[in-house]
Design a protein around this motif. Sequence first.
Motif, PDB file in Angstrom:
ATOM      1  N   ASN A  90       0.830  -1.205   0.000  1.00 63.46           N
ATOM      2  CA  ASN A  90       0.000   0.000   0.000  1.00 63.46           C
ATOM      3  C   ASN A  90       0.867   1.259   0.000  1.00 63.46           C
ATOM      4  OD1 ASN A  90      -2.421  -1.389  -0.017  1.00 63.46           O
ATOM      5  ND2 ASN A  90      -2.701  -1.315   2.205  1.00 63.46           N
ATOM      6  N   TRP A  91       1.947   1.214   0.783  1.00 64.75           N
ATOM      7  CA  TRP A  91       2.883   2.351   0.801  1.00 64.75           C
ATOM      8  C   TRP A  91       3.551   2.526  -0.567  1.00 64.75           C
ATOM      9  CZ3 TRP A  91       2.659   6.014   4.143  1.00 64.75           C
ATOM     10  CH2 TRP A  91       2.342   5.767   5.480  1.00 64.75           C
ATOM     11  N   ILE A  92       3.979   1.415  -1.154  1.00 64.42           N
ATOM     12  CA  ILE A  92       4.623   1.493  -2.468  1.00 64.42           C
ATOM     13  C   ILE A  92       3.666   2.082  -3.495  1.00 64.42           C
ATOM     14  CG2 ILE A  92       5.680   0.144  -4.352  1.00 64.42           C
ATOM     15  CD1 ILE A  92       7.410   0.425  -1.799  1.00 64.42           C
ATOM     16  N   ASN A  93       2.407   1.714  -3.423  1.00 64.23           N
ATOM     17  CA  ASN A  93       1.410   2.268  -4.348  1.00 64.23           C
ATOM     18  C   ASN A  93       1.232   3.764  -4.123  1.00 64.23           C
ATOM     19  OD1 ASN A  93       0.859  -0.120  -5.716  1.00 64.23           O
ATOM     20  ND2 ASN A  93      -0.688  -0.758  -4.222  1.00 64.23           N
ATOM     21  N   GLN A  94       1.327   4.201  -2.868  1.00 64.20           N
ATOM     22  CA  GLN A  94       1.248   5.642  -2.589  1.00 64.20           C
ATOM     23  C   GLN A  94       2.439   6.378  -3.200  1.00 64.20           C
ATOM     24  OE1 GLN A  94       0.198   7.137   1.360  1.00 64.20           O
ATOM     25  NE2 GLN A  94      -0.625   5.116   1.888  1.00 64.20           N
ATOM     26  N   VAL A  95       3.611   5.738  -3.142  1.00 60.76           N
ATOM     27  CA  VAL A  95       4.796   6.343  -3.760  1.00 60.76           C
ATOM     28  C   VAL A  95       4.577   6.492  -5.273  1.00 60.76           C
ATOM     29  CG1 VAL A  95       7.251   6.039  -4.287  1.00 60.76           C
ATOM     30  CG2 VAL A  95       6.394   5.500  -1.997  1.00 60.76           C
ATOM     31  N   LYS A  96       4.046   5.446  -5.893  1.00 56.59           N
ATOM     32  CA  LYS A  96       3.768   5.495  -7.332  1.00 56.59           C
ATOM     33  C   LYS A  96       2.792   6.612  -7.667  1.00 56.59           C
ATOM     34  CE  LYS A  96       4.504   0.525  -8.064  1.00 56.59           C
ATOM     35  NZ  LYS A  96       3.841  -0.787  -8.298  1.00 56.59           N
ATOM     36  N   PHE A 101       7.885   8.789   2.517  1.00 56.06           N
ATOM     37  CA  PHE A 101       9.018   7.925   2.867  1.00 56.06           C
ATOM     38  C   PHE A 101       9.276   7.950   4.372  1.00 56.06           C
ATOM     39  CE2 PHE A 101       9.575   9.363  -1.513  1.00 56.06           C
ATOM     40  CZ  PHE A 101       9.624   8.142  -2.175  1.00 56.06           C
ATOM     41  N   VAL A 102       9.117   9.115   4.985  1.00 53.43           N
ATOM     42  CA  VAL A 102       9.264   9.230   6.441  1.00 53.43           C
ATOM     43  C   VAL A 102       8.189   8.395   7.133  1.00 53.43           C
ATOM     44  CG1 VAL A 102       9.175  10.801   8.417  1.00 53.43           C
ATOM     45  CG2 VAL A 102      10.281  11.531   6.288  1.00 53.43           C
ATOM     46  N   SER A 146      17.388   4.521  -0.304  1.00 51.63           N
ATOM     47  CA  SER A 146      17.871   5.174   0.918  1.00 51.63           C
ATOM     48  C   SER A 146      17.052   4.717   2.126  1.00 51.63           C
ATOM     49  CB  SER A 146      17.781   6.694   0.757  1.00 51.63           C
ATOM     50  OG  SER A 146      18.188   7.345   1.935  1.00 51.63           O
ATOM     51  N   LEU A 147      15.736   4.620   1.936  1.00 55.95           N
ATOM     52  CA  LEU A 147      14.849   4.160   3.008  1.00 55.95           C
ATOM     53  C   LEU A 147      15.209   2.743   3.445  1.00 55.95           C
ATOM     54  CD1 LEU A 147      12.200   4.163   4.728  1.00 55.95           C
ATOM     55  CD2 LEU A 147      11.022   3.423   2.651  1.00 55.95           C
ATOM     56  N   ASP A 149      20.446   6.773  10.566  1.00 56.06           N
ATOM     57  CA  ASP A 149      19.137   7.394  10.377  1.00 56.06           C
ATOM     58  C   ASP A 149      18.035   6.457  10.866  1.00 56.06           C
ATOM     59  OD1 ASP A 149      19.907   9.838   9.390  1.00 56.06           O
ATOM     60  OD2 ASP A 149      19.771   9.260   7.286  1.00 56.06           O
ATOM     61  N   GLY A 150      18.225   5.151  10.620  1.00 56.69           N
ATOM     62  CA  GLY A 150      17.262   4.170  11.102  1.00 56.69           C
ATOM     63  C   GLY A 150      17.223   4.122  12.618  1.00 56.69           C
ATOM     64  N   ILE A 151      18.411   4.243  13.232  1.00 53.36           N
ATOM     65  CA  ILE A 151      18.486   4.270  14.709  1.00 53.36           C
ATOM     66  C   ILE A 151      17.827   5.543  15.232  1.00 53.36           C
ATOM     67  CG2 ILE A 151      20.005   4.126  16.713  1.00 53.36           C
ATOM     68  CD1 ILE A 151      20.117   1.692  14.746  1.00 53.36           C
TER      69      ILE A 151
END
Length: 207
Positions: A21-27, A47-48, A103-104, A183-185
């Motif tokens: 669902n997130w990937i579709n939002q990116v598209k 992405f955040v 990057s994510l 950044d992940g931490i």
Amino acid sequence: MAGKSGDGFHHDFYTAERWNNWINQVKDSDFKLEESDETEGKAGAIFVNMEDDIILACLKIIAKYEKEQIPQESALEYLGQIRDIALAEIDPISEDADLMIDSLQTSLMGGFAACEAYVAGDYDEKDDIGDLVKVALEAESSDDIEIAIGTIAEIGALVISGKELSEKVMEEVPYGLVAEWLDGIDSIHAAMQGSDSYKDDEEDDGK
């Protein structure tokens, strides 16, 4: 990807459907790096939010592990399931979106390593985060990626245990793998500083 684990219970901490669902939002966002700050900021927020969603799911697993509601083996298995979903290769979307997703995913590698190290107990509470960051950077400069990510995992485990990842330390880290993993931490630290409702939330169906 979610389902029964070693604890004999069904948990849906995170699902492939949720990630897709997130990937579709990116598209749908038609994200462009060179757009105005306002437009890029709005689209870039996806992405955040994607990262925060993953991190919170991992923290829910850790909270249940800490409450002894799920055993260590199951917690590690659930974390591995989420990692497999989030780090799976994604079909190209656009050059800009692909760069952001890459990057994510790199950032999330640091987050997953941290969560797994914390649950496994692979860290020493006496260690200093600033010193460990230097070790990680030295390992990266020597192309010893295994030691670098292992050290990042320990840093993240310390942050989850309550230690601080200071802004000063973050600011002094040059751009590279260590910086992206950190950044992940930092996302974990931010999530823990925010609402702690994840400690009591029941996992949802990922929709």
